[in-house]
Design a protein around this motif. Structure first.
Motif, PDB file in Angstrom:
ATOM      1  N   SER A  67       0.827  -1.210   0.000  1.00  0.00           N
ATOM      2  CA  SER A  67       0.000   0.000   0.000  1.00  0.00           C
ATOM      3  C   SER A  67       0.861   1.260   0.000  1.00  0.00           C
ATOM      4  N   GLN A  68       0.595   2.130  -0.965  1.00  0.00           N
ATOM      5  CA  GLN A  68       1.299   3.404  -1.035  1.00  0.00           C
ATOM      6  C   GLN A  68       0.795   4.388   0.025  1.00  0.00           C
ATOM      7  N   HIS A 145      -8.336  -4.020   0.472  1.00  0.00           N
ATOM      8  CA  HIS A 145      -8.954  -2.844   1.089  1.00  0.00           C
ATOM      9  C   HIS A 145      -9.399  -3.119   2.523  1.00  0.00           C
ATOM     10  N   GLY A 146      -9.939  -4.272   2.778  1.00  0.00           N
ATOM     11  CA  GLY A 146     -10.393  -4.600   4.132  1.00  0.00           C
ATOM     12  C   GLY A 146      -9.247  -4.662   5.122  1.00  0.00           C
ATOM     13  N   GLN A 147      -8.141  -5.240   4.697  1.00  0.00           N
ATOM     14  CA  GLN A 147      -6.959  -5.352   5.556  1.00  0.00           C
ATOM     15  C   GLN A 147      -6.408  -3.972   5.919  1.00  0.00           C
ATOM     16  N   GLN A 202     -14.674   1.326   0.037  1.00  0.00           N
ATOM     17  CA  GLN A 202     -14.322   0.708  -1.238  1.00  0.00           C
ATOM     18  C   GLN A 202     -14.723  -0.763  -1.281  1.00  0.00           C
ATOM     19  N   ILE A 203     -14.815  -1.409  -0.117  1.00  0.00           N
ATOM     20  CA  ILE A 203     -15.219  -2.820  -0.070  1.00  0.00           C
ATOM     21  C   ILE A 203     -16.595  -3.007  -0.678  1.00  0.00           C
ATOM     22  N   PHE A 204     -17.497  -2.054  -0.441  1.00  0.00           N
ATOM     23  CA  PHE A 204     -18.881  -2.167  -0.909  1.00  0.00           C
ATOM     24  C   PHE A 204     -19.047  -1.749  -2.363  1.00  0.00           C
ATOM     25  N   LEU A 205     -17.958  -1.290  -2.980  1.00  0.00           N
ATOM     26  CA  LEU A 205     -18.022  -0.895  -4.388  1.00  0.00           C
ATOM     27  C   LEU A 205     -17.471  -1.961  -5.311  1.00  0.00           C
ATOM     28  N   PHE A 217      -7.191   3.239  -6.444  1.00  0.00           N
ATOM     29  CA  PHE A 217      -7.764   3.808  -5.225  1.00  0.00           C
ATOM     30  C   PHE A 217      -6.694   4.096  -4.176  1.00  0.00           C
ATOM     31  N   ASP A 218      -5.754   3.192  -3.985  1.00  0.00           N
ATOM     32  CA  ASP A 218      -4.708   3.355  -2.971  1.00  0.00           C
ATOM     33  C   ASP A 218      -3.876   4.606  -3.243  1.00  0.00           C
ATOM     34  N   GLN A 219      -3.504   4.817  -4.506  1.00  0.00           N
ATOM     35  CA  GLN A 219      -2.682   5.975  -4.850  1.00  0.00           C
ATOM     36  C   GLN A 219      -3.482   7.282  -4.731  1.00  0.00           C
ATOM     37  N   ILE A 220      -4.774   7.210  -5.102  1.00  0.00           N
ATOM     38  CA  ILE A 220      -5.622   8.407  -4.990  1.00  0.00           C
ATOM     39  C   ILE A 220      -5.734   8.834  -3.528  1.00  0.00           C
ATOM     40  N   VAL A 221      -5.953   7.855  -2.647  1.00  0.00           N
ATOM     41  CA  VAL A 221      -6.051   8.158  -1.215  1.00  0.00           C
ATOM     42  C   VAL A 221      -4.732   8.738  -0.698  1.00  0.00           C
TER      43      VAL A 221
END
Length: 338
Positions: A67-68, A145-147, A202-205, A217-221
């Motif tokens: 994860s970035q 994402h959950g982790q 994000q889990i629900f998407l 998503f990780d980089q955007i966050v």
């Protein structure tokens, strides 16, 4: 009280003329300084040891999860650790008393130190933003994402505990360095909550059209967090430059000094003519120029006025030096201070 070459504002309003300055010594001042230094070191040690633990855990988790966002947080915290270590080493200097050779003590050095810290944090943040943009252009990365969400929720809880502990000791001391550390932990807490909620959502998407952004998503966050953190060092640098160039503090601070002192001056039959207020590092220097309404200045009443004003200002400000400067007029109506 005595007549001497002015050491209160080198190059300031007073120039090289001589002053008659009333600035009594406080016998308990040394004990207060030692106590403040003690609690400041406690706060910095809490921040240092907690920060070291966070960096190790975040680096391991970033390697495990790829994860970035977590890596960015770890690198930012690691940069903070370097500054905290230097702060612990330099803290005794900031409490050194003023002297003829060092009229402001080492207060200005603290401002320089904060500027260096601010630019270092800006460099780290911009570097992380650039790195994440490059990963986005390469197609992003898939992460659990959950982790990550669960990990950040745990970090947020631990950050809150550290923040509450630091705020407990902060009641007994105050300095720009400590305030910067507390603000940093506030940012860490809010960032961890933000990352946790973002990855949890994000889990629900996963089964929606929005799943297309999953690799990015990780980089955007990470980029959003970096942009959120960027104003912190910028504000630190701006405040430190105000201190170095001896600019007056914010108007609200000067107005508060005037409100407190004006009524006391009137009670003792004096008129305030000028308020010279500057902040260097953690200390505020207050010189109040006043004019007597009669030809006689009572030293006993002047001492009473000083004590009353010092007590009133002490309820509003923490670390300051107060000076009362009588202002007289020559026969040709030109004002002069002695």
């Amino acid at each position: 009280m005595g007549v001497f070459d002015c050491l209160c504002r080198p190059g300031g309003l007073c120039g090289k003329r001589k002053h008659l300055i009333f600035h009594p010594k406080n016998a308990k001042q040394g004990e207060i300084v030692n106590e403040k230094q003690k609690y400041e070191k406690i706060i910095l040690r809490i921040s240092l040891y907690a920060g070291m633990a966070f960096v190790v855990v975040e680096l391991l988790m970033s390697l495990w999860s790829n994860s970035q966002a977590i890596l960015m947080d770890a690198v930012f915290d690691a940069a903070e650790l370097i500054v905290i270590g230097l702060s612990l080493f330099l803290t005794p200097l900031f409490y050194q008393p003023v002297s003829e050779k060092k009229p402001y003590g080492y207060s200005q050095f603290e401002s320089v130190f904060i500027i260096v810290k601010g630019f270092m944090l800006i460099s780290v943040t911009l570097g992380l933003i650039t790195s994440n943009i490059q990963i986005l252009l390469q197609g992003g990365r898939h992460v659990d994402h959950g982790q990550i969400s669960a990990f950040e929720f745990v970090l947020a809880f631990l950050s809150l505990l550290v923040l509450l502990l630091m705020r407990h000791f902060h009641k007994k001391t105050a300095s720009p360095t400590v305030e910067a550390e507390i603000y940093g932990w506030k940012v860490d807490f809010l960032c961890s909550i933000g990352i946790a909620l973002a990855f949890f959502a994000q889990i629900f998407l996963a089964d929606t059209p929005a799943k297309k952004i999953a690799p990015y998503f990780d980089q955007i966050v990470a980029i959003v967090i970096a942009l959120f953190m960027l104003p912190q060092p910028v504000k630190m640098i701006a405040d430190a430059f105000r201190s170095i160039f001896l600019f007056a503090p914010k108007e609200g601070v000067i107005q508060k000094v005037k409100e407190i002192s004006h009524g006391i001056l009137e009670d003792f039959q004096y008129t305030g003519t000028f308020y010279d207020v500057v902040i260097t590092g953690r200390r505020m220097w207050i010189s109040i120029y006043f004019k007597p309404k009669s030809d006689v200045i009572s030293m006993t009443l002047l001492r009473e006025m000083y004590d009353e004003m010092d007590t009133a200002l002490g309820q509003e400000f923490d670390d300051y030096a107060l000076e009362l400067v009588p202002e007289l007029e020559k026969e040709n109506n030109q004002k002069e201070t002695f």
